[in-house]
Write a protein that holds these residues in place. Structure first.
Motif, mmCIF file in Angstrom:
data_model
loop_
_atom_site.group_PDB
_atom_site.id
_atom_site.type_symbol
_atom_site.label_atom_id
_atom_site.label_comp_id
_atom_site.label_asym_id
_atom_site.label_seq_id
_atom_site.Cartn_x
_atom_site.Cartn_y
_atom_site.Cartn_z
ATOM 1 N N MET A 1 4.623 8.282 -2.281
ATOM 2 C CA MET A 1 5.356 7.573 -3.334
ATOM 3 C C MET A 1 6.806 7.429 -2.875
ATOM 4 S SD MET A 1 5.129 6.185 -6.263
ATOM 5 C CE MET A 1 4.648 6.597 -7.902
ATOM 6 N N GLU A 2 7.114 6.271 -2.317
ATOM 7 C CA GLU A 2 8.451 5.955 -1.828
ATOM 8 C C GLU A 2 8.830 4.573 -2.339
ATOM 9 O OE1 GLU A 2 7.935 6.086 2.395
ATOM 10 O OE2 GLU A 2 8.079 8.267 2.482
ATOM 11 N N ALA A 3 10.072 4.199 -2.119
ATOM 12 C CA ALA A 3 10.549 2.894 -2.591
ATOM 13 C C ALA A 3 9.718 1.752 -2.013
ATOM 14 C CB ALA A 3 12.020 2.710 -2.230
ATOM 15 N N LYS A 4 9.315 1.875 -0.750
ATOM 16 C CA LYS A 4 8.566 0.775 -0.138
ATOM 17 C C LYS A 4 7.096 0.755 -0.546
ATOM 18 C CE LYS A 4 7.983 3.369 4.135
ATOM 19 N NZ LYS A 4 8.306 3.427 5.543
ATOM 20 N N THR A 5 6.610 1.798 -1.224
ATOM 21 C CA THR A 5 5.210 1.812 -1.659
ATOM 22 C C THR A 5 5.063 1.743 -3.174
ATOM 23 O OG1 THR A 5 5.163 4.242 -1.639
ATOM 24 C CG2 THR A 5 4.447 3.104 0.363
ATOM 25 N N TYR A 6 6.159 1.488 -3.887
ATOM 26 C CA TYR A 6 6.055 1.375 -5.344
ATOM 27 C C TYR A 6 5.079 0.274 -5.753
ATOM 28 C CZ TYR A 6 9.980 4.541 -6.202
ATOM 29 O OH TYR A 6 10.788 5.627 -6.273
ATOM 30 N N ALA A 7 5.072 -0.817 -5.013
ATOM 31 C CA ALA A 7 4.162 -1.924 -5.351
ATOM 32 C C ALA A 7 2.706 -1.465 -5.248
ATOM 33 C CB ALA A 7 4.411 -3.112 -4.448
ATOM 34 N N LEU A 8 2.401 -0.623 -4.261
ATOM 35 C CA LEU A 8 1.032 -0.119 -4.125
ATOM 36 C C LEU A 8 0.645 0.778 -5.292
ATOM 37 C CD1 LEU A 8 0.946 0.809 -0.337
ATOM 38 C CD2 LEU A 8 -0.263 -1.049 -1.453
ATOM 39 N N TRP A 9 1.570 1.621 -5.704
ATOM 40 C CA TRP A 9 1.271 2.580 -6.764
ATOM 41 C C TRP A 9 1.376 1.963 -8.150
ATOM 42 C CZ3 TRP A 9 -1.154 6.901 -5.860
ATOM 43 C CH2 TRP A 9 -1.056 7.475 -4.599
ATOM 44 N N LEU A 10 2.389 1.142 -8.375
ATOM 45 C CA LEU A 10 2.645 0.620 -9.711
ATOM 46 C C LEU A 10 2.091 -0.782 -9.935
ATOM 47 C CD1 LEU A 10 6.308 1.894 -10.077
ATOM 48 C CD2 LEU A 10 4.199 3.005 -10.826
ATOM 49 N N GLY A 11 1.752 -1.489 -8.864
ATOM 50 C CA GLY A 11 1.227 -2.851 -8.989
ATOM 51 C C GLY A 11 -0.019 -2.955 -9.851
ATOM 52 N N PRO A 12 -1.032 -2.120 -9.620
ATOM 53 C CA PRO A 12 -2.227 -2.206 -10.464
ATOM 54 C C PRO A 12 -1.944 -1.930 -11.945
ATOM 55 C CG PRO A 12 -2.718 -0.980 -8.469
ATOM 56 C CD PRO A 12 -1.231 -1.202 -8.485
ATOM 57 N N VAL A 13 -1.057 -0.990 -12.217
ATOM 58 C CA VAL A 13 -0.708 -0.686 -13.610
ATOM 59 C C VAL A 13 0.018 -1.880 -14.226
ATOM 60 C CG1 VAL A 13 0.653 0.830 -15.104
ATOM 61 C CG2 VAL A 13 -0.618 1.791 -13.181
ATOM 62 N N ALA A 14 0.935 -2.476 -13.471
ATOM 63 C CA ALA A 14 1.666 -3.644 -13.971
ATOM 64 C C ALA A 14 0.712 -4.816 -14.226
ATOM 65 C CB ALA A 14 2.751 -4.050 -12.989
ATOM 66 N N LEU A 15 -0.233 -5.034 -13.321
ATOM 67 C CA LEU A 15 -1.212 -6.112 -13.530
ATOM 68 C C LEU A 15 -2.081 -5.850 -14.749
ATOM 69 C CD1 LEU A 15 -2.345 -6.945 -9.889
ATOM 70 C CD2 LEU A 15 -1.074 -8.401 -11.453
ATOM 71 N N LEU A 16 -2.470 -4.607 -14.950
ATOM 72 C CA LEU A 16 -3.263 -4.253 -16.133
ATOM 73 C C LEU A 16 -2.465 -4.505 -17.407
ATOM 74 C CD1 LEU A 16 -5.827 -2.995 -17.373
ATOM 75 C CD2 LEU A 16 -4.679 -0.788 -17.185
ATOM 76 N N MET A 17 -1.206 -4.075 -17.428
ATOM 77 C CA MET A 17 -0.358 -4.289 -18.609
ATOM 78 C C MET A 17 -0.161 -5.785 -18.870
ATOM 79 S SD MET A 17 0.183 -1.307 -19.738
ATOM 80 C CE MET A 17 1.511 -1.449 -20.874
ATOM 81 N N PHE A 18 0.051 -6.557 -17.821
ATOM 82 C CA PHE A 18 0.222 -8.003 -17.963
ATOM 83 C C PHE A 18 -1.050 -8.634 -18.528
ATOM 84 C CE2 PHE A 18 0.096 -12.338 -16.137
ATOM 85 C CZ PHE A 18 1.225 -12.855 -16.761
ATOM 86 N N GLY A 19 -2.202 -8.219 -18.018
ATOM 87 C CA GLY A 19 -3.471 -8.740 -18.521
ATOM 88 C C GLY A 19 -3.696 -8.393 -19.983
#
Length: 156
Positions: free
Chosen positions: A100-118
């Protein structure tokens, strides 16, 4: 005699299809080291195969890396040192679970963000459908007057 020959021919045919894979034979100083080394090798991805861990891969690179992991564990290196060595040499790609680093936030938080958007889009769609249904159910003033007349007749 014919049955024996056909059975022998069948067994030779089946055996020729079996491909032997090389087996790593490395003796560890202790069973704990062996267990740790196998767990580490399972958690590291083969840089050549990309979809297999070091244990499942038969590539020469994976064989070399397995041996490297085994030797490092047997030499007394801890898990973090082995992982640091592998990532410094092959990059974060060798980790199945990136840090969990700044450059991997998209990997960790991307699925959650997509779920929330959906869920948000779904909520808005359902809300719009309900508002449309309520609007369609409203009646005009004339229809309301006619309904009142009918209801007054029934009351009498």
């Amino acid at each position: 005699m014919v049955q024996i020959c056909s059975a022998l021919l069948l067994s030779l045919t089946l055996l020729s299809g079996a491909v032997a894979t090389p087996v790593d034979t490395y003796e560890f100083k202790s069973m704990d080291n062996q267990k740790r080394a196998l767990e580490l090798a399972h958690s590291l991805r083969c840089p050549q195969c990309q979809n297999q861990n070091l244990i499942d891969s038969n590539s020469p690179v994976a064989q070399d890396l397995r041996l490297e992991v085994y030797q490092m564990v047997d030499a007394g290196k801890d898990d973090d040192e082995v992982i640091e060595f592998m990532t410094s040499r092959y990059g974060e790609f060798v980790l199945y679970k990136p840090r969990m680093e700044a450059k991997t936030y998209a990997l960790w938080l991307g699925p959650v963000a997509l779920l929330m958007f959906g869920l948000f889009i779904g909520f808005m769609f359902i809300r719009k459908q309900r508002i449309t249904e309520v609007d369609e159910q409203e009646i005009s003033v004339e229809e309301q007057k006619e309904l009142d007349k009918l209801l007054k007749r029934d009351d009498k």
